[in-house]
Design an enzyme around this catalytic site. Sequence first.
Site, short mmCIF file in Angstrom:
data_model
loop_
_atom_site.label_atom_id
_atom_site.label_comp_id
_atom_site.label_asym_id
_atom_site.label_seq_id
_atom_site.Cartn_x
_atom_site.Cartn_y
_atom_site.Cartn_z
CG HIS A 28 52.49 -49.63 -71.69
ND1 HIS A 28 52.91 -48.84 -70.65
CD2 HIS A 28 52.01 -48.78 -72.63
CE1 HIS A 28 52.68 -47.56 -70.94
NE2 HIS A 28 52.14 -47.50 -72.13
CB ILE A 30 54.57 -55.62 -77.88
CG1 ILE A 30 53.93 -55.12 -79.16
CG2 ILE A 30 53.51 -55.78 -76.80
CD1 ILE A 30 52.85 -56.03 -79.70
CG ASN A 81 55.31 -45.47 -72.77
OD1 ASN A 81 55.10 -46.04 -73.83
ND2 ASN A 81 54.61 -44.42 -72.40
C1 LIG Z 1 55.05 -48.41 -80.19
O1 LIG Z 1 55.16 -48.74 -81.55
C2 LIG Z 1 55.88 -49.93 -81.79
C3 LIG Z 1 56.03 -50.06 -83.30
O2 LIG Z 1 54.79 -50.04 -83.95
C4 LIG Z 1 55.17 -51.09 -81.14
O3 LIG Z 1 55.92 -52.26 -81.31
C5 LIG Z 1 55.01 -50.81 -79.64
O4 LIG Z 1 54.25 -51.81 -79.04
C6 LIG Z 1 54.33 -49.47 -79.42
N1 LIG Z 1 54.34 -49.16 -77.99
C7 LIG Z 1 53.31 -48.69 -77.35
C8 LIG Z 1 53.48 -48.41 -75.89
O5 LIG Z 1 52.25 -48.50 -77.90
#
Ligand SMILES: *[C@@H]1O[C@H](CO)[C@@H](O)[C@H](O)[C@H]1NC(C)=O
EC number: 3.1.1.2
Length: 268
Positions: A28, A30, A81
């Site tokens: 999910h 990162i 999340n």
């Molecule tokens: C949210 O955005 C950040 C920065 O781009 C990213 O590292 C992260 O994986 C994203 N999280 C989700 C749940 O998509």
Amino acid sequence: MDLNEEDPAALELKITGSNFDLSSFNPHGISTFTDEDNVVYLLVVNHPDLQTTVELFKFQEEDKSLLHLKTIRHKLLPSLNDIVAVGPEHFYATNDHYFVDPYLRSWELYLGLAWSYVVYYSPDEVRVVAEGLDFANGINTSPDGKHVYISELLAHRIHVYERHANQTLTPLKFLDCDTLVDNISVDPVTGDLWVGCHPNGIRIFIYDPENPPASEVLRIQNILTEEPKVTVVYKENGTVLQGSTVASVYKGQLLVGTVFHKALHCEL
Ligand SMILES: *[C@@H]1O[C@H](CO)[C@@H](O)[C@H](O)[C@H]1NC(C)=O
Ligand SMILES: *[C@@H]1O[C@H](CO)[C@@H](O)[C@H](O)[C@H]1NC(C)=O
Ligand SMILES: *[C@@H]1O[C@H](CO)[C@@H](O)[C@H](O)[C@H]1NC(C)=O
């Protein structure tokens, strides 16, 4: 994807490490953390069998692989999340509602019960640092690490918290947006927030291929000031891209990700 390349392509990173079960890997959010020796750690929210763990990897530049170091579980991390790393094993993360019982979840959303919260985790200390959010989704920090941004999906709201040296957060302000705000990226150079959004929430929760979820990207400048500037950088009805959740910028390029559709690579 190396955005320094002329025509970048996505590359699957090989995962190594003896204690990691790749077959149940269900990633999910990162986040990366680079330490003073330039070691890059990757922290990944994982949902094996609908549980929540955080997987800690070390990025190996030589062969572009991820070495699995550790699995983190904790009772304050029931339904994560998104995650933002502030150390190799130190992070803030949002608990949403996805990975609780689906029957309970629909009632909970219907009744508007707020049990979504934000946790700080370190090997020495785990604590709730923000609560009372309807659906805490994306989380990120300002480039100087002094502020934490959290999107509250259903409230259409971006919250700004002040981050203290003891890792607690104090609410500072919020910004209302006219769309469901999903995930937040921060431009490391300018500090601008880039937000992946859902203009029509029903379409993202109940998928109809005839009427697909739309996509929208917001850029928020000067969020700490009295008058932040909000620009709709991309908006489209789902013909090109369905259900944008995240938008990230790098050297004049924009990558827009989605829940289950493709990703869009744009020039700004
Ligand atoms: C949210 O955005 C950040 C920065 O781009 C990213 O590292 C992260 O994986 C994203 N999280 C989700 C749940 O998509
Ligand atoms: C953390 O630091 C803030 C700001 O200095 C302070 O107000 C707060 O009481 C501290 N909280 C804890 C639990 O130490
Ligand atoms: C979406 O927009 C495209 C291009 O403007 C248009 O052709 C199409 O009919 C629209 N689709 C829906 C479902 O509104």
